[in-house]
Design a protein around this motif. Structure first.
Motif, PDB file in Angstrom:
ATOM      1  N   UNK A 454       0.833  -1.212   0.000  1.00 55.54           N
ATOM      2  CA  UNK A 454       0.000   0.000   0.000  1.00 55.54           C
ATOM      3  C   UNK A 454       0.864   1.257   0.000  1.00 55.54           C
ATOM      4  N   UNK A 455       1.998   1.216   0.712  1.00 46.63           N
ATOM      5  CA  UNK A 455       2.898   2.368   0.754  1.00 46.63           C
ATOM      6  C   UNK A 455       3.518   2.643  -0.614  1.00 46.63           C
ATOM      7  N   UNK A 456       3.843   1.592  -1.367  1.00 42.11           N
ATOM      8  CA  UNK A 456       4.462   1.764  -2.684  1.00 42.11           C
ATOM      9  C   UNK A 456       3.521   2.409  -3.701  1.00 42.11           C
ATOM     10  N   UNK A 457       2.215   2.354  -3.443  1.00 44.21           N
ATOM     11  CA  UNK A 457       1.251   2.962  -4.373  1.00 44.21           C
ATOM     12  C   UNK A 457       1.444   4.472  -4.497  1.00 44.21           C
ATOM     13  N   UNK A 458       2.136   5.084  -3.543  1.00 41.11           N
ATOM     14  CA  UNK A 458       2.364   6.534  -3.587  1.00 41.11           C
ATOM     15  C   UNK A 458       3.403   6.927  -4.625  1.00 41.11           C
ATOM     16  N   UNK A 459       4.267   6.008  -5.031  1.00 42.68           N
ATOM     17  CA  UNK A 459       5.418   6.363  -5.874  1.00 42.68           C
ATOM     18  C   UNK A 459       5.000   6.937  -7.233  1.00 42.68           C
ATOM     19  N   UNK A 460       4.100   6.301  -8.009  1.00 35.94           N
ATOM     20  CA  UNK A 460       3.733   6.883  -9.302  1.00 35.94           C
ATOM     21  C   UNK A 460       3.151   8.288  -9.176  1.00 35.94           C
ATOM     22  N   UNK A 461       2.364   8.526  -8.137  1.00 35.46           N
ATOM     23  CA  UNK A 461       1.794   9.862  -7.932  1.00 35.46           C
ATOM     24  C   UNK A 461       2.889  10.872  -7.626  1.00 35.46           C
ATOM     25  N   UNK A 462       3.842  10.510  -6.760  1.00 38.65           N
ATOM     26  CA  UNK A 462       4.941  11.413  -6.406  1.00 38.65           C
ATOM     27  C   UNK A 462       5.803  11.717  -7.624  1.00 38.65           C
ATOM     28  N   UNK A 463       6.114  10.683  -8.425  1.00 37.39           N
ATOM     29  CA  UNK A 463       6.964  10.886  -9.595  1.00 37.39           C
ATOM     30  C   UNK A 463       6.255  11.719 -10.661  1.00 37.39           C
ATOM     31  N   UNK A 464       4.937  11.524 -10.830  1.00 39.55           N
ATOM     32  CA  UNK A 464       4.185  12.332 -11.803  1.00 39.55           C
ATOM     33  C   UNK A 464       4.192  13.801 -11.395  1.00 39.55           C
ATOM     34  N   UNK A 465       4.035  14.061 -10.096  1.00 36.46           N
ATOM     35  CA  UNK A 465       4.063  15.449  -9.619  1.00 36.46           C
ATOM     36  C   UNK A 465       5.446  16.057  -9.814  1.00 36.46           C
ATOM     37  N   UNK A 466       6.501  15.272  -9.582  1.00 42.30           N
ATOM     38  CA  UNK A 466       7.869  15.785  -9.769  1.00 42.30           C
ATOM     39  C   UNK A 466       8.137  16.145 -11.219  1.00 42.30           C
ATOM     40  N   UNK A 467       7.725  15.270 -12.137  1.00 40.09           N
ATOM     41  CA  UNK A 467       7.949  15.542 -13.556  1.00 40.09           C
ATOM     42  C   UNK A 467       7.153  16.765 -14.011  1.00 40.09           C
ATOM     43  N   UNK A 468       5.936  16.917 -13.480  1.00 41.09           N
ATOM     44  CA  UNK A 468       5.129  18.086 -13.831  1.00 41.09           C
ATOM     45  C   UNK A 468       5.802  19.363 -13.352  1.00 41.09           C
ATOM     46  N   UNK A 469       6.373  19.328 -12.141  1.00 36.49           N
ATOM     47  CA  UNK A 469       7.064  20.499 -11.603  1.00 36.49           C
ATOM     48  C   UNK A 469       8.320  20.818 -12.410  1.00 36.49           C
ATOM     49  N   UNK A 470       9.078  19.793 -12.784  1.00 37.55           N
ATOM     50  CA  UNK A 470      10.282  20.009 -13.583  1.00 37.55           C
ATOM     51  C   UNK A 470       9.947  20.573 -14.954  1.00 37.55           C
ATOM     52  N   UNK A 471       8.841  20.108 -15.536  1.00 37.48           N
ATOM     53  CA  UNK A 471       8.430  20.617 -16.839  1.00 37.48           C
ATOM     54  C   UNK A 471       8.059  22.085 -16.752  1.00 37.48           C
ATOM     55  N   UNK A 472       7.361  22.444 -15.669  1.00 36.59           N
ATOM     56  CA  UNK A 472       6.985  23.860 -15.492  1.00 36.59           C
ATOM     57  C   UNK A 472       8.227  24.723 -15.298  1.00 36.59           C
ATOM     58  N   UNK A 473       9.202  24.224 -14.523  1.00 35.49           N
ATOM     59  CA  UNK A 473      10.437  24.988 -14.327  1.00 35.49           C
ATOM     60  C   UNK A 473      11.216  25.128 -15.625  1.00 35.49           C
TER      61      UNK A 473
END
Length: 506
Positions: A454-473
């Motif tokens: 259940x804890x590992x389910x957070x990883x795709x969401x965290x990575x998607x948010x990181x990539x979105x932030x990097x794209x905006x930067x």
């Protein structure tokens, strides 16, 4: 991340290059590319201003075959010999009890179980140190040296006459050698494969399944014919072949430069302790979620044989269960390794989540099986999803941190895994001695894998948010560069206009 010496200008450098004409920039970039090709660099770092929008580094071209198939077979032998011996410790366990005492001695059972747990735990506990050696000395030297140490440890164990020294020779020396031989076999595959990395990892990790199926029968035969000591000496042949296999690990990716600014051949501290991997939130969740799941993961693998004896009698075919786990684990590694190649990015984590959920539920099902056929069905499913969990560990690590940092990423993960793998089985044995059966131990063993999944389910969401932030930067950075270029052009036009006005006045 660029290789040593390949400087990539930051956004702040753009202002300092504004007065350099575009034609001169392009010629400088071409010269740098030629220099890097002559020096053998596999990647070319291009300044942002000279590159087309959205273009990054030119990636290293993986052979996807060739000598890589030989490396794959060598890594397969490594996985098979290391974990085949470890997984067959249940057979050696009974022989150790007979050699040093009695099978009915509960205190001796507890002490002997720690030999196997210590050995398995040390393989993973040493992994952070192994990753540093791999980064500094390379995969080939690390693997061959590790196999040699493992050979010495296993050979020394064959001359031991009491249980105490076995903790050192088998639990520490042999296990540390296996650790130094094992981890480079995961890292070297990324030098030769990228598109097929999941499939290749599946084939490599299937090696342990093949050995897990065949080795228990071979060991049982050897123990009856030649005894415990000579059986261990025969196993030394596997470690000798492993030394030869490590010689095939020819690296292809550029090695990070260990040349310091002062000219000394001393690796920088950032190379010895790579902190870049911990900057990734996705990796941090992965590195702590998997150990959380493993507190109950390996309990069935250690105590299932004894549970079968207590419930179905000593004449029950325990080896059949090991064979079922080994066969379906090998099949699972091949199937899910190939499936992982078609799952994009960190979404591969969902395969591990599924495997943890299934294994957790199957652990809880073991006490409910009062028919031997039901236990076989449980073992088939456990083996299938065990193969899924194992084969995609390296591909996920490559996705989370990239090829430059993958060695220490895998090393620290395996190091964190050592604690639950060492502690979990003895705790289950303690519960059995206190409560009189393994039922409660298996019920409790199913909880950590479900929680960790259940804890590992957070990883795709965290990575998607990181990539979105990097794209905006990145977009903001491009806008800033564009605005500076426009201002620069306006300044030049204004200067030209002033010069033209001055000439007309004259």
């Amino acid at each position: 991340m660029t290789e040593g010496g390949n400087h990539v200008p930051e956004e702040g450098d753009a202002a300092g290059e504004d007065e350099v004409p575009a034609e001169e920039k392009r010629s400088e970039v071409a010269e740098k590319e030629e220099e890097k090709k002559e020096n053998g660099d596999s990647r070319v770092a291009v300044p942002e201003q000279a590159a087309a929008p959205g273009a990054g580094e030119v990636e290293f071209a993986h052979p996807e075959g060739g000598w890589g198939w030989v490396v794959m077979l060598a890594a397969m032998w490594c996985n098979g010999s290391v974990f085949g011996i470890q997984n067959a410790f249940g057979i050696l366990f009974l022989s150790l009890l007979r050699e040093f005492g009695s099978e009915e001695d509960a205190d001796l059972r507890f002490k002997t179980a720690w030999v196997g747990s210590l050995s398995m735990g040390m393989i993973f506990f040493c992994s952070p140190i192994v990753s540093v050696f791999t980064d500094i000395f390379g995969c080939r030297i690390t693997a061959v040296s590790g196999a040699a140490v493992g050979l010495v440890g296993l050979l020394a164990s064959s001359f031991v006459t009491s249980l105490g020294p076995m903790y050192f020779t088998y639990g520490i020396v042999f296990a540390c050698g296996c650790s130094f031989a094992y981890q480079p076999s995961l890292v070297i595959l990324g030098h030769y494969f990228k598109k097929r990395l999941g499939l290749v990892n599946g084939i490599v990790t299937a090696g342990s399944s093949v050995f897990t199926i065949t080795l228990p029968f071979a060991l049982s035969h050897l123990l009856e014919r030649v005894g415990l000591q000579n059986t261990m000496r025969v196993l030394c042949i596997l470690m000798f072949v492993l030394m030869l296999a490590g010689l095939s690990y020819k690296p292809l990716l550029p090695v990070k430069s260990s040349q310091t600014r002062t000219g000394r051949r001393c690796p920088p501290l950032s190379q010895i302790f790579n902190l870049n991997i911990w900057k990734s939130l996705g990796y941090r969740i992965w590195a702590f979620g998997i150990p959380a799941a493993l507190y109950g993961y390996f309990v069935p693998y250690v105590h299932l044989m004894k549970h079968v004896e207590e419930r179905f009698g000593p004449e029950a075919s325990k080896e059949v269960l090991l064979m079922c786990i080994g066969i379906t684990s090998g099949v699972g590694r091949l199937i899910f390794g190939r499936v992982a190649d078609y799952v994009t990015g960190v979404n591969k984590v969902y395969l591990q989540v599924t495997s943890f959920f299934v294994i957790g539920v199957m652990s809880m099902m073991i006490p409910l099986c009062h028919i031997f056929g039901g236990l076989i069905a449980v073992c088939l499913l456990m083996g299938l999803f065990d193969g899924c969990f194992i084969c995609i560990m390296a591909p996920i690590a490559f996705e989370l941190v990239g090829p430059d940092d993958v060695s220490q990423a895998i090393g620290f993960l395996l190091g964190l895994m050592s604690v639950p793998m060492t502690v979990g089985p003895p705790i289950a044995g303690f519960l059995r001695d206190r409560l009189g059966s393994y039922d409660e131990a298996f019920y409790l063993a199913g909880i950590p894998p479900i929680f960790g999944g259940a804890l590992l389910c957070l990883i795709p969401w965290v990575e998607a948010r990181r990539k979105r932030r990097e794209k905006e930067e990145a977009l903001r950075g491009e806008q800033d560069v564009t605005e500076k270029m426009i201002e620069h052009e306006k300044t030049l036009e204004h200067q030209k206009a002033q010069e033209a006005a001055g000439e007309s006045v004259l």
